[in-house]
Each structure stands twice: as C-alpha cells, then as structure tokens.
Design a protein around this motif. Sequence first.
Motif, mmCIF file in Angstrom:
data_model
loop_
_atom_site.group_PDB
_atom_site.id
_atom_site.type_symbol
_atom_site.label_atom_id
_atom_site.label_comp_id
_atom_site.label_asym_id
_atom_site.label_seq_id
_atom_site.Cartn_x
_atom_site.Cartn_y
_atom_site.Cartn_z
ATOM 1 N N TRP A 1 -11.218 6.169 12.110
ATOM 2 C CA TRP A 1 -10.929 5.547 10.825
ATOM 3 C C TRP A 1 -11.818 4.317 10.627
ATOM 4 O O TRP A 1 -12.267 4.045 9.514
ATOM 5 N N TRP B 1 0.567 4.223 -1.483
ATOM 6 C CA TRP B 1 -0.113 5.521 -1.376
ATOM 7 C C TRP B 1 -0.675 5.740 0.016
ATOM 8 O O TRP B 1 -0.574 6.842 0.566
ATOM 9 N N THR B 2 -1.248 4.701 0.596
ATOM 10 C CA THR B 2 -1.754 4.811 1.958
ATOM 11 C C THR B 2 -0.607 5.074 2.920
ATOM 12 O O THR B 2 -0.711 5.911 3.827
ATOM 13 N N SER B 3 0.503 4.379 2.725
ATOM 14 C CA SER B 3 1.674 4.562 3.586
ATOM 15 C C SER B 3 2.254 5.967 3.443
ATOM 16 O O SER B 3 2.625 6.598 4.440
ATOM 17 N N THR C 1 0.831 -1.211 0.000
ATOM 18 C CA THR C 1 0.000 0.000 0.000
ATOM 19 C C THR C 1 0.864 1.259 0.000
ATOM 20 O O THR C 1 0.911 1.989 0.993
ATOM 21 N N THR D 1 -14.002 2.649 7.286
ATOM 22 C CA THR D 1 -13.492 1.443 6.630
ATOM 23 C C THR D 1 -13.391 0.301 7.630
ATOM 24 O O THR D 1 -13.503 0.513 8.832
#
Length: 144
Positions: free
Chosen positions: A69, A11-13, A9, A73
Amino acid sequence: MSIDWISFTPWTSLFGGALIGLAVSVFVLANGRIAGISGLLAGVLQPGSEGWSEKALFLLGLLVAPVLWGVFTVLPVIEIDAQWPALIVAGLLVGVGTRYASGCTSGHGVCGISRLSPRSIVATLCFMASGFATVYASRHVLGA
C-alpha cells in the motif's frame, strides 16, 4: 465532542472492512479454518502443524499489505506515546487475555459473530466493555 473531518474516512474504512470480510470468508471456504489471528499465529509457532503454510501465508499477507500500500500512497506516521515497559506489559496482558478468551478480537469479533456463535458474541461484548472501562478510567478517573 468534535469530529476531525480531515481524518473521517468512511469510504476507505468501508472498503477495508469489506476486504477483511472477503479475506476471512475466502480463508474459511478454502481451508475450513477460522481466520483468528491468535489461532493462526499459534499454529505457525508449531512447525509441522496442519495447514502451517496457509496460516503462514495469511499472516505474511498481513505484514506485506501495508508495504505494498505504501508503494501507491504515503503511509501515516506511526507514533507510539508509551515507554517500552508499558508496551511489554500491555502485550503480555493481551496475550494472556487472548488465551483466556480462547481467541482474539479478529477470531471472535469478525469470524465468530458472523457465524452467530454465542461464545464469540459474549467474548466480543467483554472485549468492548473492557475497552470502554479502560478508556473511561484512564481519562476520567486517572486523568491520563
């Protein structure tokens, strides 16, 4: 070695790292204090210390953020594959190491390196080397 592309991940990181950088930058600009978690926790454990409320709110944000969060999700399942005695010993060793190093990975690694602090650079190199050695020994020497 294979890469688990499902769990990869970037982009999330990257977004999470940017948020951490933003949070510690705002904290130091607003309060003139470093956002090292061990220092903040030590300050909160001393009621009446200077900046107690800011430290407590920062730590509360660390606890509340995953809950918020989770509203948007599905959070990953937390799995701990260790017995309570091992967890207690590990926690005590981390606590002693943190006091011995005059800070934790967040204080030295995130805040100290960004300020080009020689002490923090050496401390972070020691943290990383210790982690590498522990993983190598536990996997390749002890076979765990």
